[in-house]
Design a protein around this motif. Structure first.
Motif, PDB file in Angstrom:
ATOM      1  N   LEU A 102       7.026  10.886 -36.687  1.00  9.03           N
ATOM      2  CA  LEU A 102       7.719   9.545 -36.603  1.00  9.03           C
ATOM      3  C   LEU A 102       6.520   8.491 -36.460  1.00  9.03           C
ATOM      4  O   LEU A 102       5.905   8.515 -35.667  1.00  9.03           O
ATOM      5  CB  LEU A 102       8.458   9.471 -35.315  1.00  9.03           C
ATOM      6  N   ILE A 103       7.008   7.486 -37.337  1.00  9.92           N
ATOM      7  CA  ILE A 103       6.210   6.243 -37.292  1.00  9.92           C
ATOM      8  C   ILE A 103       7.135   5.124 -37.078  1.00  9.92           C
ATOM      9  O   ILE A 103       7.842   4.802 -37.910  1.00  9.92           O
ATOM     10  CB  ILE A 103       5.357   6.144 -38.460  1.00  9.92           C
ATOM     11  N   GLY A 104       6.836   4.385 -36.004  1.00  5.50           N
ATOM     12  CA  GLY A 104       7.771   3.212 -35.589  1.00  5.50           C
ATOM     13  C   GLY A 104       7.422   1.821 -36.510  1.00  5.50           C
ATOM     14  O   GLY A 104       6.515   1.982 -37.216  1.00  5.50           O
ATOM     15  N   GLY A 105       8.252   1.057 -36.306  1.00  5.30           N
ATOM     16  CA  GLY A 105       7.966  -0.444 -36.781  1.00  5.30           C
ATOM     17  C   GLY A 105       6.917  -1.062 -36.119  1.00  5.30           C
ATOM     18  O   GLY A 105       6.298  -0.674 -35.106  1.00  5.30           O
ATOM     19  N   ALA A 106       7.086  -2.465 -36.421  1.00  2.00           N
ATOM     20  CA  ALA A 106       6.056  -3.167 -35.585  1.00  2.00           C
ATOM     21  C   ALA A 106       6.055  -3.309 -33.898  1.00  2.00           C
ATOM     22  O   ALA A 106       5.143  -3.347 -33.459  1.00  2.00           O
ATOM     23  CB  ALA A 106       6.384  -4.615 -35.923  1.00  2.00           C
ATOM     24  N   ASP A 107       7.077  -2.785 -33.437  1.00  2.14           N
ATOM     25  CA  ASP A 107       7.261  -2.745 -31.912  1.00  2.14           C
ATOM     26  C   ASP A 107       6.999  -1.351 -31.401  1.00  2.14           C
ATOM     27  O   ASP A 107       7.224  -0.958 -30.328  1.00  2.14           O
ATOM     28  CB  ASP A 107       8.395  -3.361 -31.386  1.00  2.14           C
ATOM     29  N   GLY A 108       6.664  -0.440 -32.534  1.00  2.00           N
ATOM     30  CA  GLY A 108       6.708   0.984 -31.944  1.00  2.00           C
ATOM     31  C   GLY A 108       7.865   1.795 -32.005  1.00  2.00           C
ATOM     32  O   GLY A 108       8.862   1.466 -32.827  1.00  2.00           O
ATOM     33  N   LEU A 109       7.911   2.963 -31.326  1.00  2.00           N
ATOM     34  CA  LEU A 109       9.073   3.797 -31.118  1.00  2.00           C
ATOM     35  C   LEU A 109       9.655   3.474 -29.763  1.00  2.00           C
ATOM     36  O   LEU A 109       9.232   3.378 -28.886  1.00  2.00           O
ATOM     37  CB  LEU A 109       8.629   5.262 -31.386  1.00  2.00           C
ATOM     38  N   ALA A 110      11.154   3.740 -29.659  1.00  2.00           N
ATOM     39  CA  ALA A 110      11.948   3.602 -28.935  1.00  2.00           C
ATOM     40  C   ALA A 110      11.501   4.715 -27.691  1.00  2.00           C
ATOM     41  O   ALA A 110      11.200   5.733 -28.139  1.00  2.00           O
ATOM     42  CB  ALA A 110      13.570   3.874 -29.018  1.00  2.00           C
ATOM     43  N   LYS A 111      11.663   4.514 -26.432  1.00  2.00           N
ATOM     44  CA  LYS A 111      11.468   5.431 -25.525  1.00  2.00           C
ATOM     45  C   LYS A 111      12.013   6.863 -25.672  1.00  2.00           C
ATOM     46  O   LYS A 111      11.442   7.813 -25.488  1.00  2.00           O
ATOM     47  CB  LYS A 111      11.608   4.776 -23.982  1.00  2.00           C
ATOM     48  N   GLU A 112      13.240   6.851 -26.257  1.00  2.00           N
ATOM     49  CA  GLU A 112      14.163   8.213 -26.151  1.00  2.00           C
ATOM     50  C   GLU A 112      13.508   8.946 -27.226  1.00  2.00           C
ATOM     51  O   GLU A 112      13.517  10.175 -27.198  1.00  2.00           O
ATOM     52  CB  GLU A 112      15.569   7.749 -26.749  1.00  2.00           C
ATOM     53  N   LEU A 113      12.836   8.167 -28.559  1.00  2.00           N
ATOM     54  CA  LEU A 113      12.232   8.893 -29.378  1.00  2.00           C
ATOM     55  C   LEU A 113      10.953   9.608 -28.939  1.00  2.00           C
ATOM     56  O   LEU A 113      10.620  10.836 -29.357  1.00  2.00           O
ATOM     57  CB  LEU A 113      12.038   8.345 -30.805  1.00  2.00           C
ATOM     58  N   ARG A 114      10.290   8.926 -28.136  1.00  2.00           N
ATOM     59  CA  ARG A 114       8.906   9.355 -27.738  1.00  2.00           C
ATOM     60  C   ARG A 114       9.346  10.441 -26.911  1.00  2.00           C
ATOM     61  O   ARG A 114       8.519  11.461 -26.789  1.00  2.00           O
ATOM     62  CB  ARG A 114       8.296   8.402 -26.808  1.00  2.00           C
ATOM     63  N   ALA A 115      10.211  10.629 -26.040  1.00  2.00           N
ATOM     64  CA  ALA A 115      10.687  11.526 -24.978  1.00  2.00           C
ATOM     65  C   ALA A 115      11.113  12.514 -25.849  1.00  2.00           C
ATOM     66  O   ALA A 115      10.589  13.814 -25.200  1.00  2.00           O
ATOM     67  CB  ALA A 115      11.709  11.161 -24.103  1.00  2.00           C
ATOM     68  N   ARG A 116      11.530  12.695 -26.788  1.00  2.00           N
ATOM     69  CA  ARG A 116      12.118  13.960 -27.835  1.00  2.00           C
ATOM     70  C   ARG A 116      10.752  14.654 -28.478  1.00  2.00           C
ATOM     71  O   ARG A 116      10.974  15.731 -28.776  1.00  2.00           O
ATOM     72  CB  ARG A 116      12.941  13.266 -28.814  1.00  2.00           C
ATOM     73  N   ALA A 117       9.585  13.742 -28.455  1.00  2.00           N
ATOM     74  CA  ALA A 117       8.498  14.491 -29.324  1.00  2.00           C
ATOM     75  C   ALA A 117       7.917  15.657 -28.665  1.00  2.00           C
ATOM     76  O   ALA A 117       7.794  15.546 -27.279  1.00  2.00           O
ATOM     77  CB  ALA A 117       7.549  13.407 -29.460  1.00  2.00           C
ATOM     78  N   ALA A 118       7.391  16.596 -29.234  1.00  2.00           N
ATOM     79  CA  ALA A 118       6.750  17.957 -28.682  1.00  2.00           C
ATOM     80  C   ALA A 118       5.341  17.345 -28.320  1.00  2.00           C
ATOM     81  O   ALA A 118       4.670  18.075 -27.681  1.00  2.00           O
ATOM     82  CB  ALA A 118       6.881  19.018 -29.608  1.00  2.00           C
ATOM     83  N   LEU A 119       4.851  16.615 -29.266  1.00  2.00           N
ATOM     84  CA  LEU A 119       3.493  16.149 -29.062  1.00  2.00           C
ATOM     85  C   LEU A 119       3.210  14.260 -29.490  1.00  2.00           C
ATOM     86  O   LEU A 119       4.318  14.203 -30.516  1.00  2.00           O
ATOM     87  CB  LEU A 119       2.312  16.484 -30.266  1.00  2.00           C
ATOM     88  N   LYS A 120       2.869  13.670 -28.756  1.00  2.00           N
ATOM     89  CA  LYS A 120       2.656  12.165 -29.027  1.00  2.00           C
ATOM     90  C   LYS A 120       1.420  12.160 -29.532  1.00  2.00           C
ATOM     91  O   LYS A 120       0.378  12.318 -28.637  1.00  2.00           O
ATOM     92  CB  LYS A 120       2.889  11.359 -27.723  1.00  2.00           C
ATOM     93  N   LEU A 121       1.031  11.617 -30.502  1.00  2.00           N
ATOM     94  CA  LEU A 121      -0.403  11.571 -31.030  1.00  2.00           C
ATOM     95  C   LEU A 121      -0.811  10.022 -31.101  1.00  2.00           C
ATOM     96  O   LEU A 121       0.068   9.008 -31.774  1.00  2.00           O
ATOM     97  CB  LEU A 121      -0.471  12.355 -32.475  1.00  2.00           C
ATOM     98  N   SER A 122      -1.906   9.757 -30.918  1.00  2.00           N
ATOM     99  CA  SER A 122      -2.600   8.480 -31.129  1.00  2.00           C
ATOM    100  C   SER A 122      -3.785   8.517 -31.952  1.00  2.00           C
ATOM    101  O   SER A 122      -4.544   9.420 -31.876  1.00  2.00           O
ATOM    102  CB  SER A 122      -3.095   7.835 -29.811  1.00  2.00           C
ATOM    103  N   PHE A 123      -4.041   7.373 -32.892  1.00  2.00           N
ATOM    104  CA  PHE A 123      -5.244   7.109 -33.621  1.00  2.00           C
ATOM    105  C   PHE A 123      -6.083   6.399 -32.962  1.00  2.00           C
ATOM    106  O   PHE A 123      -7.108   5.670 -33.755  1.00  2.00           O
ATOM    107  CB  PHE A 123      -5.069   7.027 -34.963  1.00  2.00           C
TER     108      PHE A 123
END
Length: 156
Positions: A102-123
């Protein structure tokens, strides 16, 4: 394991799209023998201006049923390319049929989507334009496939 890049915004013809197409076609060729791919890009666009919540609802619809979810997020984990490749292989080996990145828009991803992720990845700690994140993610998918294929370039 099929890979789905679920992203906010429509990418138009230009250098970013050319790079993405190149890296994803390389990934498809290399990954096929490894049980990775194909890659599908699912773009969503909130034309009504509903903000992050509306984008999250559209992204939710773009995620395949039972897909493992990874979120690209500036607050996520910074990983090496070999560690990213290992994460892909682990999900594939655990029997995942689909992986949604998942790649969000200019404001990023909603908290609920981040919470659903098995992995949150940062560049990295810097914030990157979401269209450039697509290019970097596409390149890292290709690099992961070459690492898993045992490319001499990546051997230690």
């Amino acid at each position: 394991m099929r890979v789905h890049i679920c992203a906010v915004g429509r990418l138009r013809a230009g250098p970013e799209l050319a790079l993405i197409d190149d890296y994803l076609s390389r990934f498809d060729r290399t990954g096929r023998a490894l049980g990775l791919g194909p890659v599908e890009v699912r773009e969503v666009e909130d034309k009504r201006g509903g903000g992050m919540a509306a984008e999250a609802a559209l992204l939710e619809k773009a995620i395949p049923d039972r897909a493992v979810v990874m979120a690209l997020d500036e607050r996520g984990m910074v990983m090496s390319s070999p560690d990213f490749a290992a994460a892909l292989a682990r999900h594939r080996d655990d029997g995942a049929q689909d992986l949604a990145l998942l790649i969000g828009g200019a404001d990023g991803l909603a908290k609920e989507l981040r919470a659903r992720a098995a992995l949150k990845l940062s560049f990295g700690k810097m914030v990157w334009p979401h269209m450039l994140v697509r290019v970097m993610l596409s390149e890292q998918l290709y690099r992961a496939a070459t690492i898993l294929a045992g490319s001499p370039y990546h051997r230690v």
